[in-house]
Design an enzyme around this catalytic site. Structure first.
Site, mmCIF file in Angstrom:
data_model
loop_
_atom_site.group_PDB
_atom_site.id
_atom_site.type_symbol
_atom_site.label_atom_id
_atom_site.label_comp_id
_atom_site.label_asym_id
_atom_site.label_seq_id
_atom_site.Cartn_x
_atom_site.Cartn_y
_atom_site.Cartn_z
ATOM 1 N N ASP A 181 0.610 -1.448 -0.116
ATOM 2 C CA ASP A 181 -0.060 0.044 -0.088
ATOM 3 C C ASP A 181 0.763 1.211 -0.024
ATOM 4 O O ASP A 181 1.346 1.590 1.001
ATOM 5 C CB ASP A 181 -0.976 -0.080 1.347
ATOM 6 C CG ASP A 181 -1.981 1.051 1.019
ATOM 7 O OD1 ASP A 181 -1.797 1.927 0.347
ATOM 8 O OD2 ASP A 181 -2.876 1.236 1.985
ATOM 9 N N TYR A 220 -6.640 16.648 -5.895
ATOM 10 C CA TYR A 220 -6.312 15.762 -7.074
ATOM 11 C C TYR A 220 -5.376 16.506 -8.061
ATOM 12 O O TYR A 220 -4.390 16.213 -8.532
ATOM 13 C CB TYR A 220 -7.410 14.891 -7.563
ATOM 14 C CG TYR A 220 -6.996 14.016 -8.966
ATOM 15 C CD1 TYR A 220 -6.411 12.901 -8.716
ATOM 16 C CD2 TYR A 220 -7.279 14.568 -10.072
ATOM 17 C CE1 TYR A 220 -5.992 11.884 -9.757
ATOM 18 C CE2 TYR A 220 -7.025 13.590 -11.256
ATOM 19 C CZ TYR A 220 -6.465 12.514 -11.067
ATOM 20 O OH TYR A 220 -5.856 11.825 -12.228
ATOM 21 N N LYS A 247 -1.333 16.222 -9.290
ATOM 22 C CA LYS A 247 -1.029 15.921 -10.729
ATOM 23 C C LYS A 247 -0.196 17.190 -11.106
ATOM 24 O O LYS A 247 0.688 16.951 -12.098
ATOM 25 C CB LYS A 247 -2.310 15.740 -11.596
ATOM 26 C CG LYS A 247 -2.941 14.354 -11.173
ATOM 27 C CD LYS A 247 -1.927 13.214 -11.095
ATOM 28 C CE LYS A 247 -2.600 11.930 -10.879
ATOM 29 N NZ LYS A 247 -1.594 10.646 -10.961
ATOM 30 N N THR A 304 -11.198 3.550 -17.550
ATOM 31 C CA THR A 304 -10.348 2.776 -16.629
ATOM 32 C C THR A 304 -11.539 2.734 -15.353
ATOM 33 O O THR A 304 -12.406 3.338 -15.023
ATOM 34 C CB THR A 304 -9.154 3.397 -15.809
ATOM 35 O OG1 THR A 304 -9.328 4.689 -15.144
ATOM 36 C CG2 THR A 304 -8.130 3.779 -16.797
#
Length: 266
Positions: A68, A156, A160, A191
């Protein structure tokens, strides 16, 4: 004569997030080029199944590493490998969407730990041996969200953007030392993560790309360009956001995402 992948990167590639989405496709296509694969993901059963498929399909060696990477223990486990890694592909990623003040602190922290901390630690660790050998490669996986404002994906997008700038900077820094670096910056891709995030992307102009095509473009870009943006539609979106006033870019992105997100998350 062009060098083979083994000549450029050695025998082994290490891929995180290797059992699904873009990571799984990258593992398959790199194995097709003759590289042995270390597969890293959380679920041992899925890792074992995918490793067996790669070995049977491509005749390569595989090693699995259940870990993990949102934990310090998981990162340390990967860094402790004794296999000489010539190509690093930190493809594991996580996203949380919704109004920033409503999202879970714990979930957002995990996004930071996986997308940023794990990516940094693995890149820093394996870069040392690559530079010492004078050859190697790193293929980072960012996102269009890292190249533009992305309301309701704020944390997020921030992670990125880090990956984008880390990879692009290392393209310039490590290239002269024999290490190829490229950042993949995909748009919407078909995905499991996209399918399960609750967004209704059909209400936007975005169209999901095939992860096989995205992975192939990423591999083709290794050492050739700092950033690979797959798909004409995505390239146009990046250009439109880059050359628009920031306030306008924010408004356009907010409107698009608002159309697709669950209203209860706003």
């Amino acid at each position: 004569m062009a060098k083979t992948f083994k000549e450029k990167y050695g025998d082994w590639a290490l891929i995180t997030g290797a059992t699904s989405g873009i990571g799984a496709e990258l593992a398959d296509q790199l194995a097709a080029k003759g590289l042995n694969i270390v597969l890293v993901a959380r679920k041992e059963g899925e890792l074992r199944d995918h490793a067996e498929r790669l070995a049977s399909k491509h005749g390569v060696q595989t090693e699995i590493m259940p870990a993990d990477l949102a934990t310090a223990e998981g990162i340390a486990k990967v860094k402790a490998t004794e296999i000489e890694i010539g190509l690093l592909v930190p493809a594991a990623g996580l996203e949380v969407n919704g109004a920033f003040e409503k999202t879970s602190y714990e979930a957002e922290l995990k996004v930071l730990q996986l997308n940023v901390t794990a990516t940094f630690e693995l890149a820093h660790h394996f870069s040392r041996s690559m530079v010492a050998r004078g050859r190697g490669g790193m293929l980072f996986v960012a996102s269009l969200s890292g190249q533009m404002p992305n309301p309701y994906f704020a944390n997020y997008a921030g992670t990125k953007a880090y990956v984008m700038n880390l990879g692009a900077s290392l393209y310039g820094e490590l290239g002269p030392k024999g290490v190829d670096v490229t950042v993949l910056s995909p748009g919407l891709t078909a995905t499991a993560m996209v399918a399960d995030n609750g967004m209704e992307w059909a209400k936007t102009p975005m169209v999901a790309m095939d992860p096989k095509l995205v992975a192939a473009m990423a591999i083709d870009g290794l050492g050739k360009r700092p950033v690979t943006v797959p798909g004409l539609r995505n390239k146009i979106m990046v250009a439109a956001m880059r050359f628009s006033p920031l306030r306008l870019a924010v408004k356009m992105s907010e409107k698009m995402v608002r159309n697709a997100i669950n209203p209860e998350k706003i």
